[in-house]
Design an enzyme around this catalytic site. Structure first.
Site, PDB file in Angstrom:
ATOM      1  N   GLY A  47     -28.541  33.600  42.337  1.00  0.00           N
ATOM      2  CA  GLY A  47     -29.943  33.951  42.554  1.00  0.00           C
ATOM      3  C   GLY A  47     -30.187  35.443  42.600  1.00  0.00           C
ATOM      4  N   ARG A 332      -6.671  21.955  42.673  1.00  0.00           N
ATOM      5  CA  ARG A 332      -7.085  21.553  44.013  1.00  0.00           C
ATOM      6  C   ARG A 332      -7.084  20.045  44.219  1.00  0.00           C
ATOM      7  NH1 ARG A 332     -12.006  25.916  45.045  1.00  0.00           N
ATOM      8  NH2 ARG A 332     -10.611  27.690  45.403  1.00  0.00           N
TER       9      ARG A 332
END
Length: 639
Positions: A47, A332
């Site tokens: 953003g 992961r």
């Protein structure tokens, strides 16, 4: 079943798709840019970077954050690093290898064109951030330093000790503040987006609540960009900040934006284990620790000796044993499932047996304590403050925890959702990562979207789209404002007996047990039967203190938990429909003889994008077929 989705992927060789696409995009001349308003919700990496860059181009940008300053965005919590295919190490890295690792790491459920663009743009991100003064680690000669991360065999991760997210966010924040001072960006702190306004089929505004006064405001724009992060707080306990939520993207979903792959959530393998029943969040220990730390458990069940008293012969370095090529640096999802398996066998360590050791003894002997402290010192300090243990003397205890969400609003190659004019950046969209994100790629995607992708695709939309003048007197704004007020009023009128947190905690346990590290047909059906009951009970029996016209954190939480209670059902619906295992989505009915995720490429080689048909109605599935021309479909192997 509806028609398949068009991702608007450019034609031509994959190496040329982004450059060709950028050249073919229409431009807005500088004088006309001042006539357009862009609303950006979220001030984290995606953003802030998008707001700063579009502001610098000359657009009127309004940026919204529910924090008191953009510096508090959750991007600040990222620790370990940011990937880029610079090949400074001359160890065989390249744009194509980063692309390959991303697609393979995502278990072949990512869109090839997006993953390649991400790898391609990565080399520009480092230059951009270094020019801003981001203090990346450097070697003795002053050159930028890199290290390894899970799922790869090269050292391509740039870092600033264990504070990489913080330093990158400060760089984006400085760029944002420069545009605020220049007057091109207007910042709206302490403002939470509560709904999207769609006019004539296009996103034209948002409705927010001022978190200090409770006032409801409408804001008009030509484009809306959502960069509001992920939704793993649906599990209650996660590595996300307590304020992280799904409200902005969920309200947009209810207005017509399709939701892509909601069941793809990532479980991070290196987090500090839960210490008690009423703990409110979990703490991440950077994956970078797996560079030099070795993960092990006792070979025998019930071995309760202190870790330093357990000899090498009685230790099982299970990742090094099972995956000799990658060892402790497997992706992961693989590392997390392996930890769960050894703990389920009864070889876990610590309270309740929910933990494995991350041991730096070998690294300290090889590198010396000062070098280890230079690379990981603040992480060791965080660990000691929380647990009271000195990880220089005894191994850390870690356990997997909900972390990143690969799912999010569906977007095309331009990062535009199925609502024209609604763009989605960073973790809030579903793109790039597939079913599992490689470590150090979240920061890369956020900055790629914010600095480079959205500043090209948003102007193209503005240049091609006829946008009649609209103001807040338009009936669509009045209607959405009324919806927001009624929803808020209903939460305050429930006057029940239970706290918001008690419902959130119950939902989190339900999701972790039934749609967490492993999912089954039975567990998902169990969750889908229970979630509507919990949601009904929430709306009847929740107690929200205070009023709507004041600072009211109880009300803020209630609105967010109400959205989590709806999103949770869609996550389980998506997980139930996808009867394969891939990446972070592990269905126990679909595993190889070696216990690895088993994909069903014939049945599920697509993005699942879900439509919201209305309250009480079943979500409608749309599909985006995935094709693999450059990284051929294969069973993942890290052995």
């Amino acid at each position: 079943m509806q028609n398949t989705l068009d991702a608007r992927i450019p034609s031509g060789p994959i190496e040329q798709k982004w450059d060709r696409s950028r050249f073919e995009m229409k431009l807005v001349n500088p004088a006309n840019r001042r006539k357009h308003t862009v609303l950006i919700v979220g001030s984290g990496l995606a953003g802030a970077a998008a707001a700063a860059t579009l502001g610098e181009q000359g657009y009127h940008v309004q940026c919204f954050s529910f924090h008191d300053t953009p510096r508090r965005a959750h991007s600040i919590a990222a620790q370990g690093g940011i990937n880029a295919a610079k090949n400074y190490r001359n160890d065989g890295d390249s744009v194509f290898r980063l692309f390959y690792d991303t697609v393979k790491g995502g278990d072949f459920r990512a869109r090839e064109a997006n993953a390649y663009r991400l790898a391609q743009v990565s080399v520009n991100i480092i230059d951009q951030c270094a020019a801003q003064g981001v203090p990346f680690a450097r070697d003795y000669g002053g050159l930028l330093e890199t290290r390894s991360f899970g799922g790869v065999q090269v050292e391509r991760t740039f870092y600033a000790r264990g504070q990489t997210g913080q330093q990158l966010l400060l760089g984006a924040y400085q760029a944002l503040e420069r545009q605020i001072a220049a007057g091109t960006v207007t910042m709206h702190p302490r403002s939470e987006m509560l709904d999207l306004v769609v006019v004539d089929g296009k996103a034209r505004g948002i409705v927010t609540r001022d978190l200090q006064t409770g006032a409801i405001h409408s804001h008009v724009g030509d484009v809306v960009v959502l960069a509001t992060g992920g939704y793993s707080n649906v599990f209650y306990l996660s590595t996300n900040a307590k304020a992280s939520n799904c409200t902005a993207i969920w309200r947009a979903h209810r207005r017509g934006a399709l939701f892509g792959n909601p069941c793809y959530t990532q479980i991070h393998p290196t987090c500090i284990p839960q210490a008690g029943e009423y703990q409110s969040k979990l703490t991440l220990m950077s994956e970078s620790l797996r560079n030099d730390g070795r993960i092990w458990v006792p070979k025998e069940k019930g071995d309760s000796r202190r870790p330093n008293d357990i000899p090498e012969s009685a230790r099982d370095y299970y990742l090094e044993r099972r995956y000799p090529s990658f060892g402790n640096l497997v992706p992961r999802d693989v590392a997390s499932r392996a930890a769960k398996e050894v703990c389920d066998e009864g070889r876990g360590v610590g309270p309740g047996g929910h933990g494995v050791y991350l041991d730096f003894r070998t690294a300290i002997e090889r590198l010396g304590p000062d070098n280890v402290r230079d690379k990981y010192g603040n992480l060791f300090e965080i660990y000691e403050r929380i647990t009271g243990d000195d990880a220089y003397q005894v191994p850390m205890r870690i356990y997997p925890a909900p972390h990143y969400t690969m799912g999010g609003l569906w977007v095309d190659y331009h990062l535009m959702s199925t609502i024209p004019g609604l763009f989605v950046g960073g973790e809030a969209n579903f793109s790039d990562q597939g079913a599992n994100r490689l470590g150090a790629s979240a920061l890369m995607q956020g900055l790629s979207d914010g600095y480079f992708i959205l500043p090209a695709t948003v102007p193209d939309y503005l240049a091609r789209t006829e946008l009649p003048r609209v103001d807040i007197s338009h009936p669509a704004f009045r209607e959405v404002e009324e919806d927001v007020r009624q929803r808020t009023h209903a939460l305050l009128q429930a006057d029940g007996r239970r706290t918001v947190d008690s419902f959130h905690r119950e939902l989190g346990r339900l999701m972790w047990d039934n749609c967490g590290m492993a999912r089954s047909d039975a567990s998902l059906r169990r969750a889908l039967a229970k979630i509507p009951e919990l949601r009904d009970e929430f709306h009847k029996d929740v107690r929200v203190l205070g009023t709507e016209e004041e600072l009211n954190q109880s009300l803020e939480k209630a609105g967010r938990v109400a959205d989590f209670l709806e999103l949770a059902e869609l996550m389980c619906t998506d997980a139930l429909h996808r009867t394969e295992s891939c990446g972070g989505h592990f269905r126990v009915e679909s595993e190889t003889s070696e216990g690895e995720a088993k994909r069903d490429d014939a049945g599920f080689c697509y993005v699942a994008a879900w439509e919201y048909p209305g309250p009480g109605q079943a979500a409608v599935l749309h599909k985006e077929p995935l094709t693999f021309e450059h990284v051929h479909l294969a069973q993942r192997s890290y052995k």
